[in-house]
Design an enzyme around this catalytic site. Structure first.
Site, mmCIF file in Angstrom:
data_model
loop_
_atom_site.group_PDB
_atom_site.id
_atom_site.type_symbol
_atom_site.label_atom_id
_atom_site.label_comp_id
_atom_site.label_asym_id
_atom_site.label_seq_id
_atom_site.Cartn_x
_atom_site.Cartn_y
_atom_site.Cartn_z
ATOM 1 N N LEU A 6 98.985 44.059 27.480
ATOM 2 C CA LEU A 6 99.279 42.655 27.608
ATOM 3 C C LEU A 6 98.542 41.852 26.680
ATOM 4 C CD1 LEU A 6 100.572 41.708 31.258
ATOM 5 C CD2 LEU A 6 101.929 42.136 29.320
ATOM 6 N N ASP A 7 99.048 41.001 26.009
ATOM 7 C CA ASP A 7 98.036 40.161 24.782
ATOM 8 C C ASP A 7 97.310 39.343 25.743
ATOM 9 O OD1 ASP A 7 97.946 39.477 22.149
ATOM 10 O OD2 ASP A 7 98.089 37.498 22.836
#
Length: 273
Positions: A110-111
């Site tokens: 996930l960013d």
């Protein structure tokens, strides 16, 4: 029925050790034809299996026979990299895995400015299958966006957009609630693993993302798990995940643990800073 082996452990003992049921109840499950080994129904109580090799399922739900495998759900906070180490000293996932004796690593990414569900495990085979581009596991996000989201805009997302790196379409998209103070909340489900794809899709339809949370990964739901908290998957959740990963045609090559940074293959919102 599978050919009986003189090696390995008795099937009912293995099922009991895996926590499926007591040995006696496991024997009843086998006799009733509710247990399969490598896809074949086994009804003979003398059947033996290798817990590290054979694939066992009960009522069609896969069972993990290796007690050394661990599966943990994390609600990743924003500002944390999806990595087990960062050469620049930025916050990473080690703060959430230190309490576990196993060497866990993340399945996909996930960013850093995206929060939500991230799977941590020491099961290299499962991680490879779930993170493989051809697997296409679905993910659901809740995005707070600037602007007024409408059903027509959601239909555009589902119909497909042309981005710089090619076409993309959401599996599902819907508006959640009514717009308020110039912002809207939308739910987007898709199976693409492209970099920052949810943000780019919403930006392309004039709805820049203010906040993004992944609520679902395949059969796993974030539920009420607090930000920065972890928990082991339930037996039901693990069965659903393993069953999904064992479907015919799923990728099997290149099985193994991720790289030294502790990251699997890039996922939907990869760290690209």
């Amino acid at each position: 029925m599978t050919e009986l082996s003189h090696e390995g452990e008795r099937l009912q003992k293995v099922l009991a050790a895996a926590g499926v049921a007591s040995r006696r109840v496991s024997e009843q499950l086998i006799a009733a034809g509710r247990v399969t080994v490598n896809g074949v129904v086994v009804t003979e109580l003398g059947s033996r299996v290798d817990p590290l090799v054979d694939k066992v399922a009960v009522d069609g739900s896969a069972v993990q026979l290796d007690p050394d495998k661990r599966y943990v759900m994390l609600n990743k906070p924003t500002g944390v990299l999806s990595s087990m180490s960062d050469e620049r000293g930025r916050p990473d996932l080690r703060a959430f895995t230190a309490e576990y004796p196993e060497r866990l690593f993340n399945v996909g990414r996930l960013d850093s400015d995206t929060s939500g569900l991230l799977l941590l495990t020491n099961d290299g085979e499962l991680a490879h299958v779930l993170a493989h581009p051809s697997f296409g596991v679905t993910k659901t996000y809740i995005a707070t966006v600037t602007g007024t989201a409408t059903p027509a805009t959601m239909r555009r997302l589902e119909a497909g957009l042309e981005l710089d790196d090619g076409p993309i379409a959401a599996d599902r998209a819907r508006v959640v609630g009514e717009p308020s103070r110039g912002r809207s909340i939308v739910e987007v489900t898709l199976h693409s693993g492209r970099n920052r794809i949810v943000r780019r899709m919403l930006d392309a339809v004039g709805l820049p993302v203010v906040e993004l949370v992944r609520r679902q990964f395949g059969p796993l739901h974030l539920g009420t798990l607090g930000v920065g908290r972890t928990r082991d998957l339930t037996r039901v959740e693990l069965g659903q995940l393993l069953t999904l990963s064992r479907e015919p045609g799923r990728p099997r090559s290149g099985i193994g643990a991720p790289d030294a940074a502790g990251t699997a293959m890039d996922d939907d919102e990869s760290d690209s800073e």
